[in-house]
Scaffold this motif. Structure first.
Motif, PDB file in Angstrom:
ATOM      1  N   TRP A  16     -10.638   3.697  -2.674  1.00  0.00           N
ATOM      2  CA  TRP A  16     -10.365   4.657  -1.375  1.00  0.00           C
ATOM      3  C   TRP A  16     -11.893   5.266  -0.794  1.00  0.00           C
ATOM      4  O   TRP A  16     -12.645   4.572  -0.019  1.00  0.00           O
ATOM      5  CB  TRP A  16      -9.486   5.760  -1.664  1.00  0.00           C
ATOM      6  CG  TRP A  16      -9.419   6.795  -0.542  1.00  0.00           C
ATOM      7  CD1 TRP A  16      -8.937   6.367   0.836  1.00  0.00           C
ATOM      8  CD2 TRP A  16      -9.137   8.226  -0.576  1.00  0.00           C
ATOM      9  NE1 TRP A  16      -8.870   7.684   1.433  1.00  0.00           N
ATOM     10  CE2 TRP A  16      -8.910   8.793   0.755  1.00  0.00           C
ATOM     11  CE3 TRP A  16      -9.293   9.146  -1.599  1.00  0.00           C
ATOM     12  CZ2 TRP A  16      -8.801   9.920   1.099  1.00  0.00           C
ATOM     13  CZ3 TRP A  16      -9.022  10.590  -1.379  1.00  0.00           C
ATOM     14  CH2 TRP A  16      -8.793  11.035  -0.014  1.00  0.00           C
ATOM     15  N   HIS A  53       0.578  -1.123  -0.113  1.00  0.00           N
ATOM     16  CA  HIS A  53      -0.055  -0.091  -0.044  1.00  0.00           C
ATOM     17  C   HIS A  53       0.777   1.354   0.105  1.00  0.00           C
ATOM     18  O   HIS A  53       1.078   1.863   1.050  1.00  0.00           O
ATOM     19  CB  HIS A  53      -1.015  -0.118   1.174  1.00  0.00           C
ATOM     20  CG  HIS A  53      -2.023   1.053   1.372  1.00  0.00           C
ATOM     21  ND1 HIS A  53      -2.792   1.427   2.543  1.00  0.00           N
ATOM     22  CD2 HIS A  53      -2.298   1.871   0.212  1.00  0.00           C
ATOM     23  CE1 HIS A  53      -3.460   2.134   2.044  1.00  0.00           C
ATOM     24  NE2 HIS A  53      -3.139   2.770   1.050  1.00  0.00           N
ATOM     25  N   GLU A  67     -16.393   6.993   2.334  1.00  0.00           N
ATOM     26  CA  GLU A  67     -15.385   6.068   2.976  1.00  0.00           C
ATOM     27  C   GLU A  67     -16.000   5.052   3.632  1.00  0.00           C
ATOM     28  O   GLU A  67     -16.970   5.093   4.469  1.00  0.00           O
ATOM     29  CB  GLU A  67     -14.378   7.195   3.764  1.00  0.00           C
ATOM     30  CG  GLU A  67     -13.327   6.431   4.193  1.00  0.00           C
ATOM     31  CD  GLU A  67     -12.208   7.300   4.975  1.00  0.00           C
ATOM     32  OE1 GLU A  67     -11.162   7.210   5.021  1.00  0.00           O
ATOM     33  OE2 GLU A  67     -12.877   8.218   5.844  1.00  0.00           O
ATOM     34  N   LYS A 100      -7.529  -0.508  -6.556  1.00  0.00           N
ATOM     35  CA  LYS A 100      -7.453   0.368  -5.151  1.00  0.00           C
ATOM     36  C   LYS A 100      -8.735   1.078  -5.270  1.00  0.00           C
ATOM     37  O   LYS A 100      -9.290   1.728  -6.140  1.00  0.00           O
ATOM     38  CB  LYS A 100      -6.234   1.090  -5.483  1.00  0.00           C
ATOM     39  CG  LYS A 100      -6.460   2.290  -4.534  1.00  0.00           C
ATOM     40  CD  LYS A 100      -6.271   2.043  -2.999  1.00  0.00           C
ATOM     41  CE  LYS A 100      -6.069   3.162  -2.385  1.00  0.00           C
ATOM     42  NZ  LYS A 100      -5.846   3.178  -1.128  1.00  0.00           N
ATOM     43  N   HIS A 150      -9.168   1.031   1.430  1.00  0.00           N
ATOM     44  CA  HIS A 150      -8.559   2.025   2.314  1.00  0.00           C
ATOM     45  C   HIS A 150      -9.990   2.106   3.308  1.00  0.00           C
ATOM     46  O   HIS A 150     -10.956   2.560   3.245  1.00  0.00           O
ATOM     47  CB  HIS A 150      -8.487   3.421   1.835  1.00  0.00           C
ATOM     48  CG  HIS A 150      -8.004   4.513   2.916  1.00  0.00           C
ATOM     49  ND1 HIS A 150      -6.699   4.792   2.966  1.00  0.00           N
ATOM     50  CD2 HIS A 150      -8.667   5.260   3.901  1.00  0.00           C
ATOM     51  CE1 HIS A 150      -6.625   5.733   3.990  1.00  0.00           C
ATOM     52  NE2 HIS A 150      -8.008   5.750   4.474  1.00  0.00           N
ATOM     53  N   TYR A 158      -6.749   2.641 -10.004  1.00  0.00           N
ATOM     54  CA  TYR A 158      -7.565   3.384  -8.937  1.00  0.00           C
ATOM     55  C   TYR A 158      -8.825   3.549  -9.712  1.00  0.00           C
ATOM     56  O   TYR A 158      -8.580   4.038 -10.711  1.00  0.00           O
ATOM     57  CB  TYR A 158      -6.845   4.679  -8.598  1.00  0.00           C
ATOM     58  CG  TYR A 158      -7.552   5.651  -7.561  1.00  0.00           C
ATOM     59  CD1 TYR A 158      -8.273   5.187  -6.613  1.00  0.00           C
ATOM     60  CD2 TYR A 158      -7.407   6.989  -7.894  1.00  0.00           C
ATOM     61  CE1 TYR A 158      -8.821   5.886  -5.767  1.00  0.00           C
ATOM     62  CE2 TYR A 158      -8.150   7.930  -6.963  1.00  0.00           C
ATOM     63  CZ  TYR A 158      -8.906   7.550  -5.824  1.00  0.00           C
ATOM     64  OH  TYR A 158      -9.827   8.333  -5.113  1.00  0.00           O
ATOM     65  N   LEU A 216      -3.650   8.477  -6.165  1.00  0.00           N
ATOM     66  CA  LEU A 216      -4.944   9.162  -5.668  1.00  0.00           C
ATOM     67  C   LEU A 216      -5.327  10.417  -6.340  1.00  0.00           C
ATOM     68  O   LEU A 216      -6.119  11.093  -6.172  1.00  0.00           O
ATOM     69  CB  LEU A 216      -5.193   9.116  -4.135  1.00  0.00           C
ATOM     70  CG  LEU A 216      -5.199   7.867  -3.419  1.00  0.00           C
ATOM     71  CD1 LEU A 216      -5.286   8.053  -1.986  1.00  0.00           C
ATOM     72  CD2 LEU A 216      -6.124   6.821  -4.095  1.00  0.00           C
ATOM     73  N   TRP A 238      -6.099  14.865  -3.109  1.00  0.00           N
ATOM     74  CA  TRP A 238      -7.017  13.797  -3.344  1.00  0.00           C
ATOM     75  C   TRP A 238      -8.339  13.940  -2.880  1.00  0.00           C
ATOM     76  O   TRP A 238      -8.987  13.889  -1.835  1.00  0.00           O
ATOM     77  CB  TRP A 238      -6.539  12.632  -2.291  1.00  0.00           C
ATOM     78  CG  TRP A 238      -5.046  12.292  -2.520  1.00  0.00           C
ATOM     79  CD1 TRP A 238      -4.344  12.506  -3.616  1.00  0.00           C
ATOM     80  CD2 TRP A 238      -4.240  11.676  -1.780  1.00  0.00           C
ATOM     81  NE1 TRP A 238      -2.753  12.084  -3.560  1.00  0.00           N
ATOM     82  CE2 TRP A 238      -2.899  11.147  -2.352  1.00  0.00           C
ATOM     83  CE3 TRP A 238      -4.295  10.997  -0.321  1.00  0.00           C
ATOM     84  CZ2 TRP A 238      -1.844  10.659  -1.929  1.00  0.00           C
ATOM     85  CZ3 TRP A 238      -3.191  10.234   0.118  1.00  0.00           C
ATOM     86  CH2 TRP A 238      -2.172   9.882  -0.279  1.00  0.00           C
ATOM     87  N   HIS A 282       1.789   5.097  -2.342  1.00  0.00           N
ATOM     88  CA  HIS A 282       1.071   6.270  -2.965  1.00  0.00           C
ATOM     89  C   HIS A 282       2.252   6.956  -3.729  1.00  0.00           C
ATOM     90  O   HIS A 282       3.031   7.168  -3.048  1.00  0.00           O
ATOM     91  CB  HIS A 282       0.158   6.955  -2.272  1.00  0.00           C
ATOM     92  CG  HIS A 282      -0.820   6.430  -1.954  1.00  0.00           C
ATOM     93  ND1 HIS A 282      -1.760   5.683  -2.529  1.00  0.00           N
ATOM     94  CD2 HIS A 282      -1.506   6.009  -0.422  1.00  0.00           C
ATOM     95  CE1 HIS A 282      -2.834   5.072  -1.706  1.00  0.00           C
ATOM     96  NE2 HIS A 282      -2.672   5.385  -0.480  1.00  0.00           N
TER      97      HIS A 282
END
Length: 181
Positions: A98, A6, A140, A96, A128, A72, A35, A40, A8
């Motif tokens: 988020w 993980h 999220e 991925k 995430h 992403y 991201l 982001w 970035h």
């Protein structure tokens, strides 16, 4: 053997320093996602997602055999399937996610579609997860929402990035989920 699953990347200028840090810390495999190049956002646009994925692809290409990249995606965008299809042709190792896992009304239906696509393509999905002491970011997932998604998609492999920031709690929530790491 150390695998950092993980990481970035934020810009091309950091490629050499990230690789040097990997060497210094004994990281033999770096799995990267981006991201966004200019912040982001919780609900990134198609352009932000495309730029982010291009940067991740470039980083992986700069260190073959050492860097893998995850595509992403923003599940709320109507073009996420096209973005995934393009990333598949470019050699992704996974997906991925988020924020943007829930639409503004709170539904995670679009995220379910991404999980199904991942299963069909035999790709892991790194999400995430966070259990904030204040409100989570819009869209999220916390650890419980992540566990619920994993239960609904037992044939999809999931990685709970950050384990909600409380690995003991996450371990209990994920104990009966063989498709979660």
């Amino acid at each position: 053997m150390i695998i950092d699953i993980h990481t970035h990347i934020a810009n091309r200028a950091t490629f050499p320093s990230m690789l040097a840090e990997d060497r210094r810390n004994g990281v033999v495999l770096n799995v990267v996602s981006c991201l966004g190049l200019r912040g982001w956002p919780s609900y990134p646009t198609a352009e932000v997602v495309r730029e982010a994925n291009e940067l991740s692809r470039e980083f992986a290409a700069s260190a073959p055999g050492h860097v893998l990249w995850f595509c992403y995606l923003n599940p709320q965008l109507p073009n996420w399937r096209a973005e995934l299809a393009l990333c598949l042709t470019q050699g992704i190792a996974g997906i991925k996610l988020w924020t943007a896992l829930r639409d503004p009304a709170g539904s995670s239906h679009a995220c379910d579609a991404v999980a199904e696509a991942a299963s069909q393509e035999d790709l892991p999905v790194l999400i995430h997860t966070w259990n904030r002491t204040d409100d989570n970011l819009p869209g999220e997932f916390d650890s419980a929402a992540f566990a619920s998604l994993a239960r609904r998609h037992p044939n999809t492999r999931f990685v709970a990035a950050h384990a909600g920031a409380n690995w003991r709690q996450a371990r209990g929530l994920y104990a009966d989920l063989p498709n979660v790491w």
